[in-house]
Design a protein around this motif. Structure first.
Motif, PDB file in Angstrom:
ATOM      1  N   GLY A 168       0.815  -1.212   0.000  1.00 59.11           N
ATOM      2  CA  GLY A 168       0.000   0.000   0.000  1.00 59.11           C
ATOM      3  C   GLY A 168       0.850   1.263   0.000  1.00 59.11           C
ATOM      4  O   GLY A 168       2.080   1.218   0.151  1.00 59.11           O
ATOM      5  N   THR A 170       0.715   3.655   2.209  1.00 58.94           N
ATOM      6  CA  THR A 170       1.164   4.010   3.564  1.00 58.94           C
ATOM      7  C   THR A 170       2.550   3.446   3.842  1.00 58.94           C
ATOM      8  O   THR A 170       3.418   4.139   4.375  1.00 58.94           O
ATOM      9  CB  THR A 170       0.162   3.481   4.608  1.00 58.94           C
ATOM     10  OG1 THR A 170      -1.151   3.864   4.201  1.00 58.94           O
ATOM     11  CG2 THR A 170       0.443   4.043   5.982  1.00 58.94           C
ATOM     12  N   LEU A 209       5.183   5.327   1.795  1.00 57.40           N
ATOM     13  CA  LEU A 209       5.527   6.620   2.391  1.00 57.40           C
ATOM     14  C   LEU A 209       6.461   6.439   3.585  1.00 57.40           C
ATOM     15  O   LEU A 209       7.471   7.123   3.717  1.00 57.40           O
ATOM     16  CB  LEU A 209       4.245   7.327   2.866  1.00 57.40           C
ATOM     17  CG  LEU A 209       3.296   7.832   1.776  1.00 57.40           C
ATOM     18  CD1 LEU A 209       1.917   8.112   2.351  1.00 57.40           C
ATOM     19  CD2 LEU A 209       3.873   9.096   1.142  1.00 57.40           C
ATOM     20  N   TYR A 240      -2.098  14.665   4.997  1.00 55.71           N
ATOM     21  CA  TYR A 240      -2.600  13.312   5.265  1.00 55.71           C
ATOM     22  C   TYR A 240      -1.982  12.799   6.568  1.00 55.71           C
ATOM     23  O   TYR A 240      -0.805  13.027   6.833  1.00 55.71           O
ATOM     24  CB  TYR A 240      -2.261  12.389   4.081  1.00 55.71           C
ATOM     25  CG  TYR A 240      -2.829  11.004   4.252  1.00 55.71           C
ATOM     26  CD1 TYR A 240      -4.198  10.812   4.347  1.00 55.71           C
ATOM     27  CD2 TYR A 240      -1.996   9.899   4.341  1.00 55.71           C
ATOM     28  CE1 TYR A 240      -4.725   9.550   4.517  1.00 55.71           C
ATOM     29  CE2 TYR A 240      -2.515   8.630   4.500  1.00 55.71           C
ATOM     30  CZ  TYR A 240      -3.875   8.463   4.599  1.00 55.71           C
ATOM     31  OH  TYR A 240      -4.403   7.212   4.778  1.00 55.71           O
ATOM     32  N   TYR A 251       1.738  11.141   7.551  1.00 55.26           N
ATOM     33  CA  TYR A 251       3.065  11.752   7.325  1.00 55.26           C
ATOM     34  C   TYR A 251       3.756  12.087   8.646  1.00 55.26           C
ATOM     35  O   TYR A 251       4.934  11.769   8.838  1.00 55.26           O
ATOM     36  CB  TYR A 251       2.973  13.046   6.503  1.00 55.26           C
ATOM     37  CG  TYR A 251       2.281  12.954   5.160  1.00 55.26           C
ATOM     38  CD1 TYR A 251       2.136  11.741   4.486  1.00 55.26           C
ATOM     39  CD2 TYR A 251       1.785  14.103   4.551  1.00 55.26           C
ATOM     40  CE1 TYR A 251       1.499  11.686   3.252  1.00 55.26           C
ATOM     41  CE2 TYR A 251       1.171  14.060   3.314  1.00 55.26           C
ATOM     42  CZ  TYR A 251       1.011  12.847   2.676  1.00 55.26           C
ATOM     43  OH  TYR A 251       0.384  12.807   1.461  1.00 55.26           O
ATOM     44  N   ASP A 307       3.379  11.898  -2.879  1.00 53.66           N
ATOM     45  CA  ASP A 307       2.224  11.027  -2.666  1.00 53.66           C
ATOM     46  C   ASP A 307       1.224  11.274  -3.799  1.00 53.66           C
ATOM     47  O   ASP A 307       0.527  12.291  -3.809  1.00 53.66           O
ATOM     48  CB  ASP A 307       1.620  11.357  -1.293  1.00 53.66           C
ATOM     49  CG  ASP A 307       0.413  10.497  -0.969  1.00 53.66           C
ATOM     50  OD1 ASP A 307      -0.142   9.861  -1.883  1.00 53.66           O
ATOM     51  OD2 ASP A 307       0.017  10.486   0.215  1.00 53.66           O
ATOM     52  N   VAL A 360      -1.207   8.987  -4.875  1.00 49.92           N
ATOM     53  CA  VAL A 360      -2.138   7.843  -4.885  1.00 49.92           C
ATOM     54  C   VAL A 360      -3.437   8.157  -5.645  1.00 49.92           C
ATOM     55  O   VAL A 360      -4.109   7.242  -6.096  1.00 49.92           O
ATOM     56  CB  VAL A 360      -2.464   7.316  -3.455  1.00 49.92           C
ATOM     57  CG1 VAL A 360      -1.210   6.870  -2.737  1.00 49.92           C
ATOM     58  CG2 VAL A 360      -3.236   8.322  -2.636  1.00 49.92           C
ATOM     59  N   TYR A 361      -3.743   9.456  -5.832  1.00 47.87           N
ATOM     60  CA  TYR A 361      -4.954   9.816  -6.594  1.00 47.87           C
ATOM     61  C   TYR A 361      -4.616  10.260  -8.020  1.00 47.87           C
ATOM     62  O   TYR A 361      -5.352  11.035  -8.628  1.00 47.87           O
ATOM     63  CB  TYR A 361      -5.729  10.921  -5.856  1.00 47.87           C
ATOM     64  CG  TYR A 361      -6.182  10.479  -4.485  1.00 47.87           C
ATOM     65  CD1 TYR A 361      -7.241   9.596  -4.319  1.00 47.87           C
ATOM     66  CD2 TYR A 361      -5.520  10.909  -3.333  1.00 47.87           C
ATOM     67  CE1 TYR A 361      -7.630   9.152  -3.069  1.00 47.87           C
ATOM     68  CE2 TYR A 361      -5.904  10.476  -2.078  1.00 47.87           C
ATOM     69  CZ  TYR A 361      -6.962   9.602  -1.950  1.00 47.87           C
ATOM     70  OH  TYR A 361      -7.343   9.160  -0.712  1.00 47.87           O
TER      71      TYR A 361
HETATM   72  N1  PMP Z   1      -1.887   8.944   0.841  1.00 48.27           N
HETATM   73  C1  PMP Z   1      -3.082   9.511   0.766  1.00 48.27           C
HETATM   74  C2  PMP Z   1      -3.174  10.961   0.435  1.00 48.27           C
HETATM   75  C3  PMP Z   1      -4.223   8.759   0.995  1.00 48.27           C
HETATM   76  O1  PMP Z   1      -5.419   9.325   0.952  1.00 48.27           O
HETATM   77  C4  PMP Z   1      -4.091   7.382   1.308  1.00 48.27           C
HETATM   78  C5  PMP Z   1      -5.260   6.491   1.599  1.00 48.27           C
HETATM   79  N2  PMP Z   1      -6.437   6.906   1.398  1.00 48.27           N
HETATM   80  C6  PMP Z   1      -2.822   6.831   1.362  1.00 48.27           C
HETATM   81  C7  PMP Z   1      -1.747   7.638   1.128  1.00 48.27           C
HETATM   82  C8  PMP Z   1      -2.606   5.391   1.709  1.00 48.27           C
HETATM   83  O2  PMP Z   1      -2.841   4.522   0.689  1.00 48.27           O
HETATM   84  P1  PMP Z   1      -2.959   2.938   0.991  1.00 48.27           P
HETATM   85  O3  PMP Z   1      -4.356   2.693   1.413  1.00 48.27           O
HETATM   86  O4  PMP Z   1      -2.598   2.314  -0.291  1.00 48.27           O
HETATM   87  O5  PMP Z   1      -1.980   2.628   2.084  1.00 48.27           O
END
Ligand code: PMP
Ligand code: GLN
Length: 383
Positions: A95, A97, A100, A121, A124, A197, A199-200
Motif C-alpha cells: 500500500g 502508507t 511513504l 494526510y 506523514y 504522494d 495515490v490519486y
Molecule cells: N496517501 C493519501 C493521500 C491517501 O489518501 C491514502 C489512503 N487513502 C494513502 C496515502 C494510503 O494509501 P494505501 O491505502 O494504499 O496505504
C-alpha cells in the motif's frame, strides 16, 4: 511489567478509525473514511482467483513480481515521459502508507526536518517522527493552494525532504505545473529529497493534467513517487502499491523494505499485472469519478453547505459556517450522530489547531448512498 518503549506517546487513534466506528455505531451514511462502497471489476477479482489456482502462492521476489514492476514502469513512462527501469527503480509495496513510511525512513534521520504541506494526510507526521526527524507543517493558502513563500520561509539548513501530495487529500486541489517547477527550484537549491504522494493520480477532473514529479527531470531524480492500486482499482483493502525512484534511492528503500515487509501478496500482484495490460480501467477513472463528483455537488447545492472546489481525488470539502459555529471535530461528530452522515474534520490534519469550519465528504459511493446522504443533509437544517 517493563515500561513500553514510548514511540509516538502522544499520538491518538487515526480519525478514519474514529469516524468509521462512530458511523457504524449510529447507523450513519459513512462519507468519512475514503473507500468505495461498490464492487471492483469482476475481471480483476477473477484474475486473483486464477493466479491462486495457477500456483502464485509462494513468496514473490522481494522487490515485487517482475511482470507487475514492468507494467508499472511502462504506465509511468508512457504517461509522464520518465524512464524508470522496472528492475532497479520500481518496488511493490504493501500500500501507499508503507511506501511513504519506508521512503521517509530511507532518506531522513535524527534531527532532520521534513516539510509537510497542511492540511497533511495523517500518516506523514508519525512516519517522520518514527524516523527521528521533525515534521514542519506549512499551511496552504486560504483557498488550499501551496503557499510557496511560506514553504521557503520554513526551510532551514536541517531541512532534508518535503512531502508533496497531489491530487491533494483532503482539499481536492491539484498542483499546477508552476507548483512543480517551484518545487523543482527549491529542491535543487536546498538539496532536498521529495516524497511525492500521488495515490490519486488517476482522479483529476475538468481536463486538468496530473502533475507528477515524474514529468520533471530535476524532481524525478530526487523523488520517491508513491502510488496505490487500492485507489485506482477500487480495492483499498488489498493494500498494494508501489514506489518509483531512481536506482540509488530505490536501493536505499529496498534495504529497509526487505526487513520490514520483504514481499507483498503474490496472487494479487499477478492479477494486477494482468489487469494493467488494458489501460481502459485507469484511463476511465477520472471520467467515472467526475460524474459522481458532479452529481454529489448538485445534490449538496440543495443544502446550506458551501461547496469548495474539487479538482481531483474522491473528496469534496464543504464550508459549514452558515449553519454552525461548532469546531470541526465537534461538527463532524454532530453530523454523524444527529444528521446521520459521517464526515472528516480538516482540523485534524494540522500541527497547530486551525478552525475553518471545513469538513470532507468522500463521494466514492454508489448513487443511492450519495442520494441518501444528500437527503439526510438537506433535511438536517430544514424547519
Ligand atoms: N496517501 C493519501 C493521500 C491517501 O489518501 C491514502 C489512503 N487513502 C494513502 C496515502 C494510503 O494509501 P494505501 O491505502 O494504499 O496505504
Ligand atoms: N486515505 C483514506 C482517507 O483519506 C483513509 C485511509 C485509512 O483509513 N487509513 O480517507
Amino acid at each position: 511489567m517493563p515500561t513500553l518503549p514510548a514511540k509516538l506517546p502522544h499520538t491518538g487513534t487515526t480519525i478514519f478509525t474514529v469516524m468509521s466506528a462512530l458511523a457504524a455505531e449510529h447507523g450513519a451514511v459513512n462519507l468519512g473514511q475514503g473507500f468505495p462502497d461498490f464492487s471492483p471489476d469482476p475481471a480483476l477479482l477473477q484474475a486473483v482467483t486464477d493466479a491462486m489456482a495457477f500456483g502464485y502462492n509462494q513468496y514473490a521476489p522481494m522487490t515485487g513480481l517482475p511482470v507487475l514492476r514492468q507494467a508499472v514502469a511502462a504506465r509511468l513512462n508512457g504517461l509522464y515521459g520518465s524512464a524508470y527501469d522496472a528492475d532497479r527503480d520500481i518496488t511493490i509495496t504493501a500500500g501507499g502508507t508503507q511506501g511513504l513510511l519506508t521512503a521517509l525512513h530511507a532518506c531522513v534521520g535524527a534531527g532532520d526536518e521534513v516539510v509537510i504541506i497542511e492540511p497533511a494526510y495523517d500518516s506523514y507526521d508519525p512516519a517522520i517522527r518514527l524516523a527521528g526527524a521533525v515534521p514542519v507543517g506549512v499551511p496552504m493558502t486560504v483557498d488550499y493552494r501551496i503557499d510557496w513563500a511560506a514553504v521557503r520561509a520554513a526551510i532551514t539548513p536541517r531541512t532534508r525532504a518535503l512531502v508533496l501530495n497531489t491530487p491533494h487529500n483532503p482539499s481536492g486541489r491539484v498542483a499546477t505545473g508552476d507548483d512543480l517547477r517551484e518545487l523543482e527550484r527549491l529542491a535543487e537549491q536546498h538539496d532536498l529529497f521529495v516524497i511525492s504522494d500521488e495515490v490519486y493520480e488517476h482522479m483529476v477532473y475538468d481536463g486538468q493534467l496530473h502533475e507528477s514529479v515524474a514529468r520533471h527531470a530535476g524532481l524525478r531524480e530526487r523523488s520517491f513517487l508513491v502510488g496505490s492500486f487500492g485507489k485506482t482499482f477500487h480495492v483499498t483493502g488489498w493494500k498494494v502499491g508501489f514506489v518509483a525512484a531512481p536506482s540509488a534511492l530505490s536501493a536505499a528503500f529496498r534495504r529497509l523494505h526487505q526487513y520490514t515487509v520483504f514481499s507483498v501478496h503474490t496472487p494479487t500482484q499477478q492479477a494486477l499485472a494482468t489487469y494493467l495490460a488494458d489501460p481502459a480501467p485507469w484511463q476511465g477513472l477520472s471520467g467515472f469519478y467526475q460524474a459522481r463528483r458532479d452529481a454529489f455537488r448538485a445534490a449538496l447545492a440543495q443544502t446550506p453547505l458551501t461547496l469548495l472546489p474539487c479538482e481531483g481525488t474522491y473528496f469534496q470539502t464543504v464550508d459549514y459556517s452558515a449553519v454552525s459555529d461548532l469546531p470541526e471535530l465537534d461538527f463532524a461528530r454532530w453530523l454523524t450522530t444527529e444528521a446521520g452522515v459521517a464526515a472528516i474534520p480538516l482540523s485534524v490534519f494540522y500541527q497547530r489547531p486551525q478552525e475553518r469550519r471545513h469538513v470532507r465528504f468522500c463521494f466514492a459511493k454508489r448513487e443511492d448512498t450519495l442520494a441518501e446522504a444528500a437527503r439526510r443533509l438537506a433535511s438536517a437544517w430544514r424547519g
